[in-house]
Design an enzyme around this catalytic site. Structure first.
Site, PDB file in Angstrom:
ATOM      1  N   SER A 143       6.881  30.381 117.074  1.00 32.16           N
ATOM      2  CA  SER A 143       8.007  30.827 117.899  1.00 32.16           C
ATOM      3  C   SER A 143       7.713  30.573 119.376  1.00 32.16           C
ATOM      4  O   SER A 143       6.547  30.472 119.774  1.00 32.16           O
ATOM      5  CB  SER A 143       8.212  32.336 117.692  1.00 32.16           C
ATOM      6  OG  SER A 143       9.069  32.866 118.670  1.00 32.16           O
ATOM      7  N   TYR A 156       4.789  41.062 118.142  1.00 29.94           N
ATOM      8  CA  TYR A 156       5.325  39.829 117.544  1.00 29.94           C
ATOM      9  C   TYR A 156       4.711  38.610 118.238  1.00 29.94           C
ATOM     10  O   TYR A 156       4.302  37.650 117.581  1.00 29.94           O
ATOM     11  CB  TYR A 156       6.846  39.827 117.685  1.00 29.94           C
ATOM     12  CG  TYR A 156       7.516  38.593 117.117  1.00 29.94           C
ATOM     13  CD1 TYR A 156       7.679  38.432 115.747  1.00 29.94           C
ATOM     14  CD2 TYR A 156       7.984  37.575 117.961  1.00 29.94           C
ATOM     15  CE1 TYR A 156       8.299  37.297 115.226  1.00 29.94           C
ATOM     16  CE2 TYR A 156       8.599  36.437 117.443  1.00 29.94           C
ATOM     17  CZ  TYR A 156       8.755  36.303 116.080  1.00 29.94           C
ATOM     18  OH  TYR A 156       9.360  35.172 115.564  1.00 29.94           O
TER      19      TYR A 156
HETATM   20  N1  LIG Z   1      15.652  33.502 114.396  1.00 32.50           N
HETATM   21  C1  LIG Z   1      14.968  33.151 115.472  1.00 32.50           C
HETATM   22  O1  LIG Z   1      15.485  33.118 116.596  1.00 32.50           O
HETATM   23  C2  LIG Z   1      13.520  32.749 115.345  1.00 32.50           C
HETATM   24  C3  LIG Z   1      12.899  32.165 116.448  1.00 32.50           C
HETATM   25  C4  LIG Z   1      11.570  31.770 116.354  1.00 32.50           C
HETATM   26  C5  LIG Z   1      10.889  31.948 115.179  1.00 32.50           C
HETATM   27  N2  LIG Z   1      11.492  32.528 114.106  1.00 32.50           N
HETATM   28  C6  LIG Z   1      10.708  32.660 112.865  1.00 32.50           C
HETATM   29  O2  LIG Z   1      11.430  32.030 111.817  1.00 32.50           O
HETATM   30  C7  LIG Z   1      11.022  32.587 110.559  1.00 32.50           C
HETATM   31  C8  LIG Z   1      12.244  32.993 109.762  1.00 32.50           C
HETATM   32  O3  LIG Z   1      12.959  33.981 110.472  1.00 32.50           O
HETATM   33  P1  LIG Z   1      14.548  34.116 110.389  1.00 32.50           P
HETATM   34  O4  LIG Z   1      15.056  34.288 111.756  1.00 32.50           O
HETATM   35  O5  LIG Z   1      15.103  33.053 109.509  1.00 32.50           O
HETATM   36  O6  LIG Z   1      14.668  35.571 109.704  1.00 32.50           O
HETATM   37  P2  LIG Z   1      15.080  36.097 108.261  1.00 32.50           P
HETATM   38  O7  LIG Z   1      16.370  35.491 107.834  1.00 32.50           O
HETATM   39  O8  LIG Z   1      14.960  37.574 108.333  1.00 32.50           O
HETATM   40  O9  LIG Z   1      13.935  35.515 107.295  1.00 32.50           O
HETATM   41  C9  LIG Z   1      12.698  36.129 107.107  1.00 32.50           C
HETATM   42  C10 LIG Z   1      12.187  35.771 105.740  1.00 32.50           C
HETATM   43  O10 LIG Z   1      10.856  36.279 105.595  1.00 32.50           O
HETATM   44  C11 LIG Z   1      10.769  36.984 104.374  1.00 32.50           C
HETATM   45  N3  LIG Z   1       9.767  38.072 104.481  1.00 32.50           N
HETATM   46  C12 LIG Z   1       9.722  39.058 105.402  1.00 32.50           C
HETATM   47  N4  LIG Z   1       8.669  39.859 105.145  1.00 32.50           N
HETATM   48  C13 LIG Z   1       8.048  39.372 104.036  1.00 32.50           C
HETATM   49  C14 LIG Z   1       6.906  39.757 103.263  1.00 32.50           C
HETATM   50  N5  LIG Z   1       6.170  40.843 103.536  1.00 32.50           N
HETATM   51  N6  LIG Z   1       6.561  39.008 102.194  1.00 32.50           N
HETATM   52  C15 LIG Z   1       7.285  37.943 101.874  1.00 32.50           C
HETATM   53  N7  LIG Z   1       8.376  37.522 102.552  1.00 32.50           N
HETATM   54  C16 LIG Z   1       8.744  38.236 103.616  1.00 32.50           C
HETATM   55  C17 LIG Z   1      12.151  37.528 104.085  1.00 32.50           C
HETATM   56  O11 LIG Z   1      12.274  37.714 102.659  1.00 32.50           O
HETATM   57  P3  LIG Z   1      13.253  38.816 101.969  1.00 32.50           P
HETATM   58  O12 LIG Z   1      14.437  38.981 102.864  1.00 32.50           O
HETATM   59  O13 LIG Z   1      13.569  38.193 100.637  1.00 32.50           O
HETATM   60  O14 LIG Z   1      12.473  40.080 101.824  1.00 32.50           O
HETATM   61  C18 LIG Z   1      13.012  36.371 104.600  1.00 32.50           C
HETATM   62  O15 LIG Z   1      13.177  35.394 103.594  1.00 32.50           O
HETATM   63  C19 LIG Z   1      10.063  33.722 110.908  1.00 32.50           C
HETATM   64  O16 LIG Z   1       8.740  33.242 110.850  1.00 32.50           O
HETATM   65  C20 LIG Z   1      10.432  34.047 112.358  1.00 32.50           C
HETATM   66  O17 LIG Z   1       9.375  34.680 113.036  1.00 32.50           O
HETATM   67  C21 LIG Z   1      12.799  32.949 114.161  1.00 32.50           C
END
Ligand SMILES: NC(=O)c1ccc[n+]([C@@H]2O[C@H](COP(=O)([O-])OP(=O)(O)OC[C@H]3O[C@@H](n4cnc5c(N)ncnc54)[C@H](OP(=O)(O)O)[C@@H]3O)[C@@H](O)[C@H]2O)c1
Length: 246
Positions: A143, A156
């Protein structure tokens, strides 16, 4: 690397970035293993969308902060698939459970378990397969918050800075057979922003040069680029609308 018929495991593929990445790999003709923890409905939706490209897919459930779950997931994958070409360590909690400094030691350890230890464990088991076949790619989702500093999200940011170090350090230790790279997205409109006030969102986006969200497709495209490119290892690719160019 040609992606057609390659086997790709995407963790956290039940929503958001992971779901978009899983679909994009399927579009390339790759077979996709869709991981989820709680959101089974989302994982099934991903599988349906992946299926539109006529590739093989499976859904696997695991709490990746628990090593036994990780181990069982890899056992299941090894029983079903003859190999594993690409691991995408994407699952994480995009927000802190309890913001630092209100967080206890347990809160912090829970966050680091979900955000960095999970990727280290998944990589450990994937590497056993990849080392035996003398090839493989590990791609991590980090990120902009893991860059020089992470704004107000201290816990984070620390977890994503650790992901950056893991990416580079692991790349050195597993070369030349395995390549390790990361994608660092900027602001991507996933469910984490659902309840955020408009004003806050406006300020965040104004902090980027392009003044807009990065799309799921733009992030997914970066994973495809890294997966195909055989000359890169230890790199962090920022897809951030210019956030880090300050
Ligand atoms: N959105 C942004 O702006 C952004 C920016 C930079 C980086 N990121 C990164 O992108 C990635 C995805 O995030 P997102 O924004 O797409 O959010 P999201 O839709 O909430 O996705 C998070 C995923 O991680 C899974 N997860 C969470 N805790 C877990 C655990 N203990 N064991 C296994 N799986 C787990 C969730 O699974 P379930 O829901 O099935 O439990 C979900 O599939 C993350 O690494 C986040 O830090 C996001």
């Amino acid at each position: 690397m040609e992606l057609k018929d390659k086997i790709v495991l995407v963790t956290g593929a039940s929503s958001g970035i992971g779901q978009a990445v899983a679909i994009r790999f399927a579009k390339e003709g790759a077979d996709v293993i869709i991981h989820f923890r709680k959101n089974e409905e989302g994982a099934k939706e991903t599988q349906k969308l992946v299926g539109e490209f006529g590739v093989r897919s499976s859904v696997v459930k695991a709490d990746l902060s628990v090593e036994k779950d990780v181990q069982d997931m890899f056992k299941q994958i090894s029983a079903e698939y003859e190999t594993l070409d690409i691991l995408i360590n994407n699952a994480a909690s995009p927000t802190e459970f309890v913001p630092y400094p209100s967080s206890t030691q347990k809160d912090l350890l829970d966050l680091f378990n979900v955000n960095i230890v999970n990727a280290m464990l998944c990589s450990k088991y994937a590497m056993e397969i990849m080392k035996a076949q003398k090839s493989g790619k590990i791609l991590n989702t980090t990120s902009i918050k893991g860059w020089e500093h992470g704004g107000s999200s201290v816990g984070y940011a620390v977890s994503k800075a650790a992901m950056n170090s893991f990416t580079r350090t692991l790349a050195k230790s597993v070369a030349p057979d395995i390549q390790v790279n990361a994608v660092a997205p900027g602001y991507v409109k996933t469910r984490v922003y659902d309840n955020q006030p408009e004003e806050k969102i406006k300020n965040w986006l104004n902090g980027t040069l392009l003044k807009r969200w990065v799309t799921l497709e733009e992030v997914a495209e970066a994973f495809i680029f890294l997966a195909k490119n055989d000359a890169m290892t230890g790199q962090i690719l920022y897809i951030d609308g210019g956030f880090t160019l300050k």
